[in-house]
Design a protein around this motif. Structure first.
Motif, PDB file in Angstrom:
ATOM      1  N   GLU A 136      -0.188   0.695   0.546  1.00  7.87           N
ATOM      2  CA  GLU A 136      -1.331   1.022  -0.305  1.00  7.87           C
ATOM      3  C   GLU A 136      -2.120   2.218   0.199  1.00  7.87           C
ATOM      4  N   SER A 140      -1.389   9.227  -3.342  1.00  5.06           N
ATOM      5  CA  SER A 140      -0.859   9.062  -4.698  1.00  5.06           C
ATOM      6  C   SER A 140      -0.455  10.381  -5.338  1.00  5.06           C
ATOM      7  N   ASP A 204       0.743   7.116 -10.620  1.00  9.12           N
ATOM      8  CA  ASP A 204      -0.413   6.388 -11.156  1.00  9.12           C
ATOM      9  C   ASP A 204      -0.298   4.893 -10.852  1.00  9.12           C
ATOM     10  N   ARG A 205      -0.679   4.513  -9.645  1.00  7.56           N
ATOM     11  CA  ARG A 205      -0.533   3.107  -9.241  1.00  7.56           C
ATOM     12  C   ARG A 205      -1.576   2.196  -9.871  1.00  7.56           C
ATOM     13  N   GLY A 206      -2.761   2.743 -10.173  1.00 10.88           N
ATOM     14  CA  GLY A 206      -3.813   1.935 -10.773  1.00 10.88           C
ATOM     15  C   GLY A 206      -4.146   0.700  -9.945  1.00 10.88           C
ATOM     16  N   ASP A 207      -4.427  -0.423 -10.627  1.00 10.78           N
ATOM     17  CA  ASP A 207      -4.769  -1.672  -9.941  1.00 10.78           C
ATOM     18  C   ASP A 207      -3.593  -2.647  -9.890  1.00 10.78           C
ATOM     19  N   THR A 208      -2.409  -2.177 -10.303  1.00 13.39           N
ATOM     20  CA  THR A 208      -1.238  -3.065 -10.327  1.00 13.39           C
ATOM     21  C   THR A 208      -0.779  -3.390  -8.915  1.00 13.39           C
ATOM     22  N   ASN A 209      -0.326  -4.606  -8.710  1.00 11.27           N
ATOM     23  CA  ASN A 209       0.150  -5.052  -7.400  1.00 11.27           C
ATOM     24  C   ASN A 209       1.635  -4.695  -7.261  1.00 11.27           C
ATOM     25  N   TRP A 210       1.913  -3.431  -6.965  1.00 17.45           N
ATOM     26  CA  TRP A 210       3.293  -2.973  -6.848  1.00 17.45           C
ATOM     27  C   TRP A 210       3.930  -3.471  -5.560  1.00 17.45           C
TER      28      TRP A 210
END
Length: 302
Positions: A136, A140, A204-210
């Motif tokens: 994290e 980005s 664009d990772r945003g708030d997603t739990n990748w």
């Protein structure tokens, strides 16, 4: 765990490393190689090897790609005309190491803060530069400075790809539409931004739990020879007027010489190719395969 993004990041080994550190770098390079191969197994890698006359570079002579041993230098891609050669700098990350070559020929660099790795894979028509986001805290966005031909420029296409243009506006190379995937194979939104002679890939990772690592990929294709061969056919008096008119019709339908070259070389997405096939791409390919220059530079060995 980490995220992998391309252009490829090369894992570098320190020149003063002792034996145990060198083994550690080799293991990390093999790990990065496995990660990028899982994300994209379609690339047939042409291995990099140390040059005989210049220890500061690693070269893949079969593909025309020259790789810097030091991360501060550029990846060079040599096109049909040496004047049209261009280079791409690796991202300016925290203390990238020198290159370590994995067993499959992938070159790997690693940032000193362990946030990101860069993997470079040479292939038949260019080079794939992948960035691997390890967690994290990884950046980005990744910026690549491009040394375009004199008088040339970078041009963003409608499909999100970027063409490298020479002074005449002819595409000499193309960075294909970017992609990014997490460790589960889920696609992550990503795009390029062009500023002068630099390309920045935004993940664009945003708030997603990748699931880490994430791999992102700009893929550079040398298309000068193919574009030139197609242009020669269109302007040639060797073929019948009817055949040239038919070829021009297809090229226009595919979006021009550059996009047609990318389709023939395979430097395009599956969706784009499927659309092109619906427009008669297979018929077009068959009509130009018999032309020596087109077959050699656009079809053979791709």
């Amino acid at each position: 765990m980490g995220i992998v993004a391309a252009i490829s990041f090369v894992l570098l080994s320190a020149g003063t490393a002792n034996a145990s550190e060198e083994v550690g770098q080799e293991k990390r390079a093999e790990y990065v190689s496995a990660v990028v191969n899982q994300a994209d197994a379609s690339v047939q890698t042409i291995p990099f090897s140390q040059t005989q006359d210049d220890s500061s570079s690693l070269a893949s002579t079969d593909s025309g790609v020259t790789l810097p041993a030091e991360s501060s230098d550029s990846v060079e891609l040599n096109t049909a005309d040496s004047d049209d050669s261009f280079s791409v700098e690796l991202p300016d990350l925290s203390g990238l190491s020198d290159a370590t070559i994995a067993d499959d020929g992938t070159a790997v660099y690693h940032s000193s803060d362990d946030s990101t790795s860069v993997a470079v894979r040479a292939h038949e028509n260019g080079a794939q530069i992948l960035t691997i986001l390890n967690g994290e805290d990884s950046p980005s966005s990744y910026t690549y400075a491009v040394d375009v031909p004199s008088g040339g420029s970078l041009h963003m296409a409608d499909d999100g790809s970027v063409n490298v243009l020479d002074s005449d506006g002819l595409a000499v190379a193309s960075a294909t539409t970017p992609w990014a995937k997490d460790a589960n194979g889920s696609s992550i939104p990503t795009h390029y931004e062009v500023d002068g002679n630099s390309i920045t890939q935004i993940i664009d990772r945003g708030d997603t739990n990748w699931k880490y690592p994430i791999v992102a990929d700009p893929n550079w294709w040398q298309i000068t020879k193919c574009v030139g061969s197609l242009a020669w056919v269109v302007g040639s008096a060797v073929f019948s007027v009817a055949k040239i008119a038919k070829i021009k019709k297809y090229i226009n339908a595919f979006g021009g010489l550059t996009k047609t070259a990318r389709l023939l070389l395979g430097a395009t997405s599956a969706a784009e190719k499927a659309t092109a096939i619906g427009k008669g791409f297979l018929t077009f390919a068959a009509s130009v395969t018999g032309v020596d220059g087109v077959y050699t530079h656009c079809i053979k060995g791709k």
